[in-house]
Design a protein around this motif. Structure first.
Motif, PDB file in Angstrom:
ATOM      1  N   SER A   1     -13.385   0.933  -3.963  1.00 40.91           N
ATOM      2  CA  SER A   1     -12.308   1.812  -3.525  1.00 40.91           C
ATOM      3  C   SER A   1     -12.136   2.996  -4.468  1.00 40.91           C
ATOM      4  CB  SER A   1     -11.001   1.025  -3.411  1.00 40.91           C
ATOM      5  OG  SER A   1     -11.071   0.076  -2.363  1.00 40.91           O
TER       6      SER A   1
ATOM      7  N   GLN B   1      -7.791   3.934  -1.695  1.00 43.56           N
ATOM      8  CA  GLN B   1      -8.480   4.061  -0.409  1.00 43.56           C
ATOM      9  C   GLN B   1      -9.947   3.674  -0.576  1.00 43.56           C
ATOM     10  OE1 GLN B   1      -7.480   4.716   2.582  1.00 43.56           O
ATOM     11  NE2 GLN B   1      -5.441   5.648   2.384  1.00 43.56           N
TER      12      GLN B   1
ATOM     13  N   SER C   1       0.809  -1.223   0.000  1.00 46.74           N
ATOM     14  CA  SER C   1       0.000   0.000   0.000  1.00 46.74           C
ATOM     15  C   SER C   1       0.840   1.271   0.000  1.00 46.74           C
ATOM     16  CB  SER C   1      -0.959   0.013   1.195  1.00 46.74           C
ATOM     17  OG  SER C   1      -2.152  -0.689   0.878  1.00 46.74           O
TER      18      SER C   1
ATOM     19  N   SER D   1      -2.579  -5.842   1.583  1.00 48.03           N
ATOM     20  CA  SER D   1      -1.659  -4.853   1.008  1.00 48.03           C
ATOM     21  C   SER D   1      -0.896  -4.065   2.061  1.00 48.03           C
ATOM     22  CB  SER D   1      -2.422  -3.880   0.104  1.00 48.03           C
ATOM     23  OG  SER D   1      -3.333  -3.095   0.861  1.00 48.03           O
TER      24      SER D   1
ATOM     25  N   ARG E   1      -8.075   0.752   1.816  1.00 50.38           N
ATOM     26  CA  ARG E   1      -7.059  -0.211   1.386  1.00 50.38           C
ATOM     27  C   ARG E   1      -7.601  -1.643   1.398  1.00 50.38           C
ATOM     28  NH1 ARG E   1      -3.893   3.291   5.029  1.00 50.38           N
ATOM     29  NH2 ARG E   1      -2.791   4.787   3.713  1.00 50.38           N
TER      30      ARG E   1
END
Length: 259
Positions: free
Chosen positions: A235, A134, A128, A208, A136
């Motif tokens: 996301s 976002q 990440s 991640s 995540r």
């Protein structure tokens, strides 16, 4: 979740993933598919199968000696090769991914780590730190194309490290030009490290945010692993300096304003 509504993961396995940030599934990818991907990998490495040069990374200092033992990584595998593209939609892999991040899934990207004999380490990092997504809700499926041992550079993880925030990746780590960065050693609890040893066709899944690395290959054989990064279609792209890429929908549905 499988097309018939059933899942591959029981509650105990799900609890392990959420607590530790990773899990390993044995023999998830059929032998014939593993062999097909190995054939493609060998052909690319030997220059017999076309592959975009800009998506090939070499072991430092040996780019002039192209061959199976000079390649470090292939990027954008699914975009560049139909066999790898088919693999990302493997129904068993997607079943696990859906259980972990939900049923609306897009492909973030693919990388094949060649780890040739003498292949260098990859220092501790969190995916990440490089993936501007976002929330995540991303998980990586790492498929072993060869047997993975402690001697040939297994992926190692720090269980539970996915529960912290993105750590500073501000310690130089020698890779070439450019120099890559890693999480500083003092932030790593090495006594908690777990090596993910696998047979060919087995898969590991990691969050991640999980701290992970791989070691040097001390053997005379390659240790190839295909990493497919999956993300929730709910996301958002959070990098204002780069235009949002087009992400391939693998299952479920897309949402307006999301990735």
């Amino acid at each position: 979740m499988m097309p018939n509504g059933k899942t591959l993961l029981g509650q105990k396995t799900l609890n392990h993933y959420h607590q530790n940030g990773y899990l390993v599934m044995k023999d998830l990818v059929p032998t014939d598919m593993v062999k097909s991907m190995c054939v493609q990998t060998d052909g690319i490495a030997n220059g017999n199968i076309a592959y975009p040069e800009q998506d090939i990374e070499y072991e430092p200092g040996i780019k002039e000696d192209r061959g199976a033992h000079s390649l470090r990584k292939l990027n954008r595998c699914a975009e560049n090769n139909s066999i790898f593209s088919a693999h990302v939609s493997n129904k068993y892999v997607l079943s696990v991914v859906c259980d972990l991040i939900g049923e609306d899934v897009k492909l973030y990207g693919t990388q094949l780590f060649m780890k040739p004999p003498g292949g260098m380490e990859k220092a501790y990092h969190q995916d990440s730190a490089y993936f501007p997504i976002q929330p995540r809700e991303l998980v990586t499926c790492w498929t072993a194309l060869d047997e993975v041992t402690a001697e040939n550079g297994a992926v190692c993880v720090i269980p539970g490290s996915h529960k912290q925030e993105v750590l500073p990746h501000n310690a130089p780590w020698m890779l070439g030009d450019p120099v890559d960065m890693k999480v500083s050693d003092e932030r790593i609890c090495r006594d908690q490290e777990v090596a993910l040893l696998m047979t060919a066709g087995s898969c590991s899944f990691h969050h991640s945010m999980l701290l992970h690395r791989s070691g040097v290959n001390h053997t005379n054989h390659s240790r190839r692993g295909l990493a497919v990064h999956y993300m929730s279609a709910r996301s958002h792209w959070c990098d204002s300096d780069r235009p949002k890429p087009t992400f391939r929908l693998l299952c479920g549905k897309s949402y307006p304003g999301c990735v």
